[in-house]
Design a protein around this motif. Structure first.
Motif, PDB file in Angstrom:
ATOM      1  N   GLN A 138      10.982 -42.215 -86.595  1.00 30.42           N
ATOM      2  CA  GLN A 138      12.046 -43.215 -86.467  1.00 30.42           C
ATOM      3  C   GLN A 138      12.436 -43.806 -87.827  1.00 30.42           C
ATOM      4  O   GLN A 138      13.579 -44.230 -88.011  1.00 30.42           O
ATOM      5  CB  GLN A 138      11.625 -44.334 -85.497  1.00 30.42           C
ATOM      6  CG  GLN A 138      11.518 -43.879 -84.051  1.00 30.42           C
ATOM      7  CD  GLN A 138      12.829 -43.299 -83.495  1.00 30.42           C
ATOM      8  OE1 GLN A 138      13.914 -43.777 -83.810  1.00 30.42           O
ATOM      9  NE2 GLN A 138      12.727 -42.245 -82.693  1.00 30.42           N
ATOM     10  N   GLY A 192      10.709 -40.984 -74.669  1.00 25.99           N
ATOM     11  CA  GLY A 192      12.073 -40.474 -74.535  1.00 25.99           C
ATOM     12  C   GLY A 192      12.350 -39.536 -75.684  1.00 25.99           C
ATOM     13  O   GLY A 192      11.431 -39.215 -76.454  1.00 25.99           O
ATOM     14  N   THR A 193      13.607 -39.112 -75.819  1.00 26.71           N
ATOM     15  CA  THR A 193      13.908 -38.231 -76.955  1.00 26.71           C
ATOM     16  C   THR A 193      13.965 -39.081 -78.223  1.00 26.71           C
ATOM     17  O   THR A 193      14.160 -40.309 -78.174  1.00 26.71           O
ATOM     18  CB  THR A 193      15.267 -37.513 -76.782  1.00 26.71           C
ATOM     19  OG1 THR A 193      16.305 -38.502 -76.854  1.00 26.71           O
ATOM     20  CG2 THR A 193      15.362 -36.776 -75.459  1.00 26.71           C
ATOM     21  N   GLU A 229      16.292 -39.235 -80.377  1.00 30.42           N
ATOM     22  CA  GLU A 229      17.614 -39.879 -80.508  1.00 30.42           C
ATOM     23  C   GLU A 229      17.731 -41.101 -79.585  1.00 30.42           C
ATOM     24  O   GLU A 229      18.289 -42.124 -79.983  1.00 30.42           O
ATOM     25  CB  GLU A 229      18.750 -38.894 -80.185  1.00 30.42           C
ATOM     26  CG  GLU A 229      18.990 -37.837 -81.239  1.00 30.42           C
ATOM     27  CD  GLU A 229      17.930 -36.742 -81.228  1.00 30.42           C
ATOM     28  OE1 GLU A 229      17.196 -36.616 -80.220  1.00 30.42           O
ATOM     29  OE2 GLU A 229      17.819 -36.013 -82.237  1.00 30.42           O
ATOM     30  N   GLU A 230      17.215 -40.981 -78.359  1.00 34.24           N
ATOM     31  CA  GLU A 230      17.262 -42.129 -77.439  1.00 34.24           C
ATOM     32  C   GLU A 230      16.519 -43.326 -78.036  1.00 34.24           C
ATOM     33  O   GLU A 230      17.001 -44.464 -77.982  1.00 34.24           O
ATOM     34  CB  GLU A 230      16.589 -41.774 -76.099  1.00 34.24           C
ATOM     35  CG  GLU A 230      17.466 -40.984 -75.148  1.00 34.24           C
ATOM     36  CD  GLU A 230      16.655 -40.350 -73.994  1.00 34.24           C
ATOM     37  OE1 GLU A 230      17.288 -39.750 -73.139  1.00 34.24           O
ATOM     38  OE2 GLU A 230      15.401 -40.449 -73.978  1.00 34.24           O
ATOM     39  N   ILE A 231      15.369 -43.050 -78.614  1.00 34.41           N
ATOM     40  CA  ILE A 231      14.570 -44.145 -79.180  1.00 34.41           C
ATOM     41  C   ILE A 231      15.277 -44.728 -80.399  1.00 34.41           C
ATOM     42  O   ILE A 231      15.323 -45.952 -80.569  1.00 34.41           O
ATOM     43  CB  ILE A 231      13.147 -43.645 -79.511  1.00 34.41           C
ATOM     44  CG1 ILE A 231      12.464 -43.171 -78.222  1.00 34.41           C
ATOM     45  CG2 ILE A 231      12.319 -44.732 -80.187  1.00 34.41           C
ATOM     46  CD1 ILE A 231      11.261 -42.289 -78.429  1.00 34.41           C
ATOM     47  N   THR A 275      18.425 -44.950 -80.885  1.00 39.70           N
ATOM     48  CA  THR A 275      19.512 -45.805 -80.394  1.00 39.70           C
ATOM     49  C   THR A 275      18.970 -47.158 -79.952  1.00 39.70           C
ATOM     50  O   THR A 275      19.520 -48.215 -80.277  1.00 39.70           O
ATOM     51  CB  THR A 275      20.247 -45.124 -79.220  1.00 39.70           C
ATOM     52  OG1 THR A 275      20.689 -43.848 -79.659  1.00 39.70           O
ATOM     53  CG2 THR A 275      21.441 -45.934 -78.750  1.00 39.70           C
ATOM     54  N   ARG A 276      17.848 -47.124 -79.200  1.00 41.68           N
ATOM     55  CA  ARG A 276      17.230 -48.391 -78.760  1.00 41.68           C
ATOM     56  C   ARG A 276      16.876 -49.273 -79.964  1.00 41.68           C
ATOM     57  O   ARG A 276      17.099 -50.487 -79.955  1.00 41.68           O
ATOM     58  CB  ARG A 276      15.909 -48.104 -78.017  1.00 41.68           C
ATOM     59  CG  ARG A 276      16.084 -47.642 -76.600  1.00 41.68           C
ATOM     60  CD  ARG A 276      14.721 -47.289 -75.980  1.00 41.68           C
ATOM     61  NE  ARG A 276      14.913 -46.242 -74.994  1.00 41.68           N
ATOM     62  CZ  ARG A 276      14.024 -45.318 -74.665  1.00 41.68           C
ATOM     63  NH1 ARG A 276      12.833 -45.288 -75.235  1.00 41.68           N
ATOM     64  NH2 ARG A 276      14.286 -44.409 -73.764  1.00 41.68           N
ATOM     65  N   GLN A 321      20.010 -50.763 -81.574  1.00 43.25           N
ATOM     66  CA  GLN A 321      20.612 -51.817 -80.748  1.00 43.25           C
ATOM     67  C   GLN A 321      19.803 -53.103 -80.814  1.00 43.25           C
ATOM     68  O   GLN A 321      20.353 -54.192 -80.763  1.00 43.25           O
ATOM     69  CB  GLN A 321      20.752 -51.338 -79.303  1.00 43.25           C
ATOM     70  CG  GLN A 321      21.919 -50.375 -79.146  1.00 43.25           C
ATOM     71  CD  GLN A 321      21.991 -49.736 -77.762  1.00 43.25           C
ATOM     72  OE1 GLN A 321      21.032 -49.814 -76.987  1.00 43.25           O
ATOM     73  NE2 GLN A 321      23.104 -49.094 -77.465  1.00 43.25           N
TER      74      GLN A 321
END
Ligand code: AP5
Ligand code: MG
Length: 185
Positions: A17, A171-172, A174-176, A178-179, A182
């Motif tokens: 990340q 999760g993937t 990319e999903e993480i 994004t979280r 945000q």
């Protein structure tokens, strides 16, 4: 300027990340694990002293990593993403002091939460590909124990300051990412 801590157990996805976070916010990535592994690869005097500790999954001393972080902050003008630091309450208290010395203050701490079975699965998977010397079942168990006993209190330290942001680390990638974006804003 943002100064951010990325936090989580071994295998939680801090390094993964970090790539996204430093790119998005234009930060300098400072990973104490990477800095220590470089000392070992370069066979410096420090590297020779810390190799067996790291191979056993134990934390190196606060003094060693604090000196590295002091130098990194002194050299930086963009804001830092701290990866794998702080790992003890002493390190966390010192980070606050060091940032203040340069007129800075930590923006937030991002805590990636991942269940233990998944941590073990990811690290054993990486062992097959990368061969990091601390990615074997015995050493991973020691790393998780060090995390539970010495590092978890750091999460409470930041919660008490209202700076802890908890992110579901499942999760993937990319999903993480994004979280994380945000929630940092
Ligand atoms: P360090 O290098 O910091 O290692 P660690 O904390 O054990 O964590 P890892 O780097 O293994 O995991 P990670 O959270 O970065 O996850 P990653 O993104 O790689 O520290 C190593 C040692 O150095 C310590 O044991 C200690 O001895 C010493 N040390 C370092 N800092 C110190 C300090 N401050 N004080 C004292 N001692 C210190 O992901 C893991 C794997 O999962 C990868 O293969 C990745 O591709 C995969 N993955 C990532 N995200 C996902 C996903 N969403 N889904 C599936 N797989 C994923
Ligand atoms: Mg890492």
């Amino acid at each position: 300027m943002k100064d951010i801590v990325i936090f989580g157990a071994p295998g939680a996805g801090k390094g993964t990340q970090s790539d996204y976070i430093v790119q998005h916010y234009g930060l300098t990535h400072v990973s104490t694990g990477d800095l220590l592994r470089k000392e070992i690869a370069d066979q410096t005097e420090l590297g020779l002293r810390i190799k067996s500790l790291m191979d056993n999954g134990q934390l190196v001393s606060d003094d060693i990593v604090i000196e590295m972080i002091d130098k990194a902050i002194a050299a930086d003008t963009r804001g830092i993403l701290f990866d794998g630091f702080p790992r003890t309450v002493t390190q966390a208290e010192t980070l606050d002091r060091l940032l203040a010395k340069y007129g800075r203050e930590l923006t937030c701490m991002v805590d990636l939460e991942v269940p233990q079975e998944e941590l073990m699965r990811r690290l054993l998977e990486r062992a097959k590909i990368q061969g990091r010397s601390d990615d074997n079942e015995t050493t991973i168990a020691h790393r998780l124990e060090e995390y539970r006993t010495k590092t978890l209190p750091v999460a409470d330290y930041y919660a008490a300051q209202g700076k802890k942001i908890v992110i579901d680390g499942l999760g993937t990638v990319e999903e993480i990412a994004t979280r994380v974006r945000q929630s940092i804003g």
